[in-house]
Design an enzyme around this catalytic site. Structure first.
Site, short mmCIF file in Angstrom:
data_model
loop_
_atom_site.label_atom_id
_atom_site.label_comp_id
_atom_site.label_asym_id
_atom_site.label_seq_id
_atom_site.Cartn_x
_atom_site.Cartn_y
_atom_site.Cartn_z
N ASP A 132 0.86 -1.18 0.00
CA ASP A 132 0.00 0.00 0.00
C ASP A 132 0.90 1.24 0.00
O ASP A 132 2.12 1.12 0.08
CB ASP A 132 -0.97 -0.02 1.19
CG ASP A 132 -0.23 0.06 2.51
OD1 ASP A 132 1.00 0.20 2.52
OD2 ASP A 132 -0.91 -0.01 3.55
N GLY A 134 1.20 3.67 2.13
CA GLY A 134 1.60 4.23 3.42
C GLY A 134 0.65 5.31 3.90
O GLY A 134 0.65 5.67 5.07
N GLY A 135 -0.16 5.82 3.00
CA GLY A 135 -1.05 6.92 3.35
C GLY A 135 -2.03 6.57 4.45
O GLY A 135 -2.25 7.35 5.38
N GLN A 268 -10.95 7.77 -4.02
CA GLN A 268 -11.55 8.20 -2.76
C GLN A 268 -12.91 8.85 -3.05
O GLN A 268 -13.44 8.67 -4.14
CB GLN A 268 -10.60 9.18 -2.05
CG GLN A 268 -9.32 8.53 -1.53
CD GLN A 268 -9.55 7.71 -0.27
OE1 GLN A 268 -10.64 7.68 0.30
NE2 GLN A 268 -8.50 7.01 0.18
N GLY A 295 -3.99 -0.24 -12.77
CA GLY A 295 -5.18 -0.76 -12.10
C GLY A 295 -5.61 0.28 -11.09
O GLY A 295 -5.06 1.38 -11.06
N ASP A 347 -7.81 -7.24 0.21
CA ASP A 347 -6.87 -7.59 1.27
C ASP A 347 -7.52 -7.25 2.59
O ASP A 347 -8.45 -6.44 2.63
CB ASP A 347 -5.57 -6.78 1.13
CG ASP A 347 -5.78 -5.35 1.56
OD1 ASP A 347 -5.49 -5.04 2.73
OD2 ASP A 347 -6.25 -4.54 0.74
N CYS A 385 -13.52 -27.94 6.35
CA CYS A 385 -12.31 -27.19 5.95
C CYS A 385 -11.19 -28.15 5.58
O CYS A 385 -10.98 -29.17 6.24
CB CYS A 385 -11.87 -26.29 7.10
SG CYS A 385 -10.41 -25.31 6.71
N CYS A 387 -7.91 -27.18 5.41
CA CYS A 387 -6.62 -26.56 5.75
C CYS A 387 -5.73 -27.52 6.53
O CYS A 387 -6.18 -28.54 7.04
CB CYS A 387 -6.84 -25.25 6.51
SG CYS A 387 -7.06 -25.45 8.30
N CYS A 390 -7.03 -28.07 10.16
CA CYS A 390 -8.21 -28.94 10.29
C CYS A 390 -7.93 -30.38 9.88
O CYS A 390 -8.63 -31.28 10.32
CB CYS A 390 -9.38 -28.37 9.50
SG CYS A 390 -10.02 -26.85 10.24
ZN LIG Z 1 -9.28 -25.25 8.71
#
Ligand SMILES: [Zn+2]
Length: 453
Positions: A132, A134-135, A268, A295, A347, A385, A387, A390
């Site tokens: 980003d 920094g603003g 903005q 973009g 994000d 899930c 992952c 899990c």
């Molecule tokens: Zn998981």
């Protein structure tokens, strides 16, 4: 498409390295490779499917790989997703990571990251990276602003005093940032030292950090600022965008040893339709001696209930063929709303932040693992899930880790939460390809919130 630049750090290109997600390659000394000037022709965006009026799936091309969109981009503020190895982020499907220019400027410094070969090489992450501008941090940390995209927003903490001043700070906080037409002067949150960011300095920092996708320096406002102030801030952001493009062009020509870094303009305009549309038209058409934004980011104050409407105004006006990033969202219903309105990447720090506080996402909603009902749950956090957490650990074990204040609790829950959001957006992307978006939205939000949204 033009020349495809080589990575300055060759880790994954060398024989025997980079095999599978668990080997990102050993650290090697950075070196500069001589090449022609990097150019916008090295990157691109292709739309591969559409749904409804605005939703689309596509592919963003960067010198460090492609990003299939829509995509959720996990946040690694200080060049690390807190408590999780980059290899784990690859394994859970993370396509790109976003770091914060403000934090890395203060520590360890963008010059050092540049010397290390750029952000990806420094943190051993071979994939695409975002920074980003920094603003947001410069203007929000300690300055009394509050992130407004949340149901937690009460309206009670105003960025404006009773007599209408726009620069009040939250009670009990010292003002750490002062905005003028040229830039922002602020104090470090680490040691109180005074620093200054201008559009040019933000570009120099972000070029030094070397992320594939950078954002233009913009002024952050809140929903509580006056309409008059929003207009002034928007004009400042427009003039800063022109300066960012000019400095970006200069740095790109100068830094021929680096792959091309995309610059995205930030829209903005708070909650005002005319301001949002004007900003999107201005930045969408912006051209500085042939340099345009690659973009766009959609930033600033957004109330949850107006999210789709505001993103829709902006995407109405932006050029169709360039990607759009919505800064700072990861809630299940917000993702569906934003994607339907034409946003491509997202994000948010929430999945990792709440994980460290024992909150996890499940198919049927967000829960807190410290609750006593998990003490004997000898089953995964979420049966559905896939992952690492899990598939290897029980909720009872993670509950124990939190109760015992063990560090592994953060790691396991962050992996789960990041996977939950990444996988959800992956499923939404697939639904745009096969036409099942509306059914997926109804089923997913119905299970998560108890009623479809
Ligand atoms: Zn998981």
């Amino acid at each position: 498409m033009g020349r495809r630049p080589r990575r300055p750090l060759g880790g994954e290109d060398r024989p025997g390295r980079g095999e599978g997600p668990w080997d990102h390659g050993a650290v090697t000394a950075p070196h500069a490779d001589s090449a022609a000037a990097p150019s916008p022709a090295d990157v691109g965006f292709e739309i591969t499917a559409r749904h409804g009026d605005k939703a689309r799936a596509g592919v963003i091309t960067t010198p460090h790989g492609a990003i299939a969109t829509p995509a959720f981009v996990p946040v690694g503020t200080k060049a690390t997703v807190k408590s999780v190895l980059p290899e784990s982020m690859t394994a859970l499907g993370g396509q790109a990571l976003l770091a914060n220019a403000y934090h890395l400027y203060l520590q360890p410094g963008h010059d050092l990251v540049d010397e290390a070969g750029g952000l990806g090489a420094f943190m051993n992450w071979p994939g695409p990276t975002y920074t980003d501008s920094g603003g947001f941090q410069v203007m929000s940390l300690g300055a009394g602003f509050q992130k407004v995209l949340s149901s937690e927003f009460s309206g009670g903490e105003r960025a404006r005093t009773a007599n209408g001043e726009d620069d009040a700070v939250r009670e009990g906080k010292e003002r750490l940032a002062h905005v003028d037409d040229d830039g922002v002067t602020f104090r470090s949150f680490i040691n109180g030292d005074e620093h200054r960011f201008t559009p040019e300095i933000s570009m120099q920092i972000q070029h030094g950090l070397g992320a594939d996708i950078m954002f233009a320096f913009d002024e952050l406002t809140t929903l509580m600022n006056s309409r008059r102030y929003q207009e002034q801030a928007l004009e400042r952001t427009r003039l800063w965008a022109l300066r960012c493009l000019a400095e970006h062009a200069r740095l790109t020509a100068e830094r021929t040893h680096r792959p091309y870094q995309q610059l995205w303009g930030v829209i903005q305009g708070a909650q005002y339709e005319d301001l949002r549309r004007r900003a999107a038209r201005d930045l969408g058409a912006m051209d500085v001696e042939g340099w345009a934004f690659d973009g766009f980011g959609i930033g600033g104050a957004l109330e949850k209930e107006n999210l789709g409407t505001i993103v829709g105004w902006v995407t109405d006006e932006l050029p169709e063929a360039r990607p759009r990033h919505l800064l700072g969202i990861s809630e299940v219903d917000d993702l569906f709303v934003a994607i339907a309105a034409g946003a491509d990447t997202f994000d948010c720090v929430s999945p990792s932040r709440v994980a460290r506080n024992s909150a996890v996402y499940t198919r049927t909603g967000r829960v807190n693992l410290t609750g006593s009902r998990y003490r004997r749950q000898f089953a995964p956090i979420d049966e559905t899930c896939d992952c690492y957490t899990c598939t290897h650990y029980t909720a009872a074990y993670v509950h124990h880790l939190f109760r015992a204040k063990e560090m592994l609790s953060s790691t396991l829950c962050t992996i789960h939460n990041e996977r939950f959001v990444v996988r959800l957006v992956d499923r939404i992307r697939a639904s745009l390809q096969d036409g099942s978006f509306d059914a997926l939205r109804e089923e997913t939000t119905g299970a998560y919130y108890g009623q479809a949204r």
